[in-house]
Design a protein around this motif. Structure first.
Motif, PDB file in Angstrom:
ATOM      1  N   ASN A   1       0.895  -1.194   0.087  1.00 25.49           N
ATOM      2  CA  ASN A   1      -0.036   0.036   0.075  1.00 25.49           C
ATOM      3  C   ASN A   1       0.840   1.157   0.142  1.00 25.49           C
ATOM      4  O   ASN A   1       1.823   1.504   0.724  1.00 25.49           O
ATOM      5  N   TYR A   2       0.855   2.087  -0.915  1.00 23.79           N
ATOM      6  CA  TYR A   2       1.542   3.274  -1.045  1.00 23.79           C
ATOM      7  C   TYR A   2       1.448   4.170   0.107  1.00 23.79           C
ATOM      8  O   TYR A   2       2.489   4.866   0.502  1.00 23.79           O
ATOM      9  N   GLU A   3       0.322   4.539   0.606  1.00 21.11           N
ATOM     10  CA  GLU A   3       0.118   5.412   1.939  1.00 21.11           C
ATOM     11  C   GLU A   3       0.835   4.777   3.101  1.00 21.11           C
ATOM     12  O   GLU A   3       1.398   5.518   3.697  1.00 21.11           O
ATOM     13  N   GLU A   4       0.707   3.425   3.365  1.00 25.92           N
ATOM     14  CA  GLU A   4       1.441   2.867   4.471  1.00 25.92           C
ATOM     15  C   GLU A   4       2.928   2.895   4.400  1.00 25.92           C
ATOM     16  O   GLU A   4       3.407   3.124   5.280  1.00 25.92           O
ATOM     17  N   THR A   5       3.185   2.859   2.981  1.00 28.23           N
ATOM     18  CA  THR A   5       4.613   2.768   2.764  1.00 28.23           C
ATOM     19  C   THR A   5       5.198   4.386   3.148  1.00 28.23           C
ATOM     20  O   THR A   5       6.277   4.362   3.623  1.00 28.23           O
ATOM     21  N   VAL A   6       4.632   5.310   2.601  1.00 26.71           N
ATOM     22  CA  VAL A   6       4.834   6.837   3.120  1.00 26.71           C
ATOM     23  C   VAL A   6       4.888   6.814   4.477  1.00 26.71           C
ATOM     24  O   VAL A   6       5.736   7.316   4.979  1.00 26.71           O
ATOM     25  N   ASP A   7       3.990   6.381   5.094  1.00 20.31           N
ATOM     26  CA  ASP A   7       3.898   6.639   6.648  1.00 20.31           C
ATOM     27  C   ASP A   7       4.943   5.808   7.133  1.00 20.31           C
ATOM     28  O   ASP A   7       5.668   6.454   8.146  1.00 20.31           O
TER      29      ASP A   7
ATOM     30  N   CYS B   1       7.875   3.074  -3.722  1.00 22.03           N
ATOM     31  CA  CYS B   1       7.061   4.301  -4.082  1.00 22.03           C
ATOM     32  C   CYS B   1       7.095   4.837  -5.396  1.00 22.03           C
ATOM     33  O   CYS B   1       6.346   4.944  -6.468  1.00 22.03           O
TER      34      CYS B   1
ATOM     35  N   GLU C   1       8.070   8.041   6.970  1.00 18.88           N
ATOM     36  CA  GLU C   1       8.070   9.332   7.565  1.00 18.88           C
ATOM     37  C   GLU C   1       8.181   8.657   9.262  1.00 18.88           C
ATOM     38  O   GLU C   1       8.799   9.533   9.770  1.00 18.88           O
TER      39      GLU C   1
ATOM     40  N   CYS D   1      11.982   1.492   0.585  1.00 21.72           N
ATOM     41  CA  CYS D   1      10.720   1.777   0.421  1.00 21.72           C
ATOM     42  C   CYS D   1      10.213   3.176  -0.407  1.00 21.72           C
ATOM     43  O   CYS D   1       9.387   3.285  -1.319  1.00 21.72           O
TER      44      CYS D   1
END
Length: 75
Positions: free
Chosen positions: A12-18, A51, A21, A47
């Motif tokens: 999941n893109y958003e989970e990877t960005v999280d 992305c 961060e 990661c």
């Protein structure tokens, strides 16, 4: 091969960005020993590459869709 396909379908893109961060926050906080900083940096780079690949594939799909729409006579 099945394991890698399963992991990709769960990615999941958003989970990877999280996750990236969170790594940045931990590194910037100074709470990690230097060895862990290097390890986490490697994880963050991996990661980021995931992305980047995801975004590049999405861009290619959008470009193709735009080309197909532009090629339609009624567009």
């Amino acid at each position: 091969m099945i394991d890698s396909q399963l992991r990709q379908s769960e990615w999941n893109y958003e989970e990877t960005v999280d996750r990236i961060e969170a790594i940045i926050d931990r590194v910037e906080s100074g709470e990690l020993p230097l060895e862990e900083v290097f390890e986490q940096f490697g994880v963050a780079v991996e990661c980021l590459q995931q992305c980047e690949s995801f975004l590049a594939r999405g861009k290619e799909q959008m470009d193709l869709s735009i080309e197909l729409l532009a090629a339609e006579p009624d567009f």
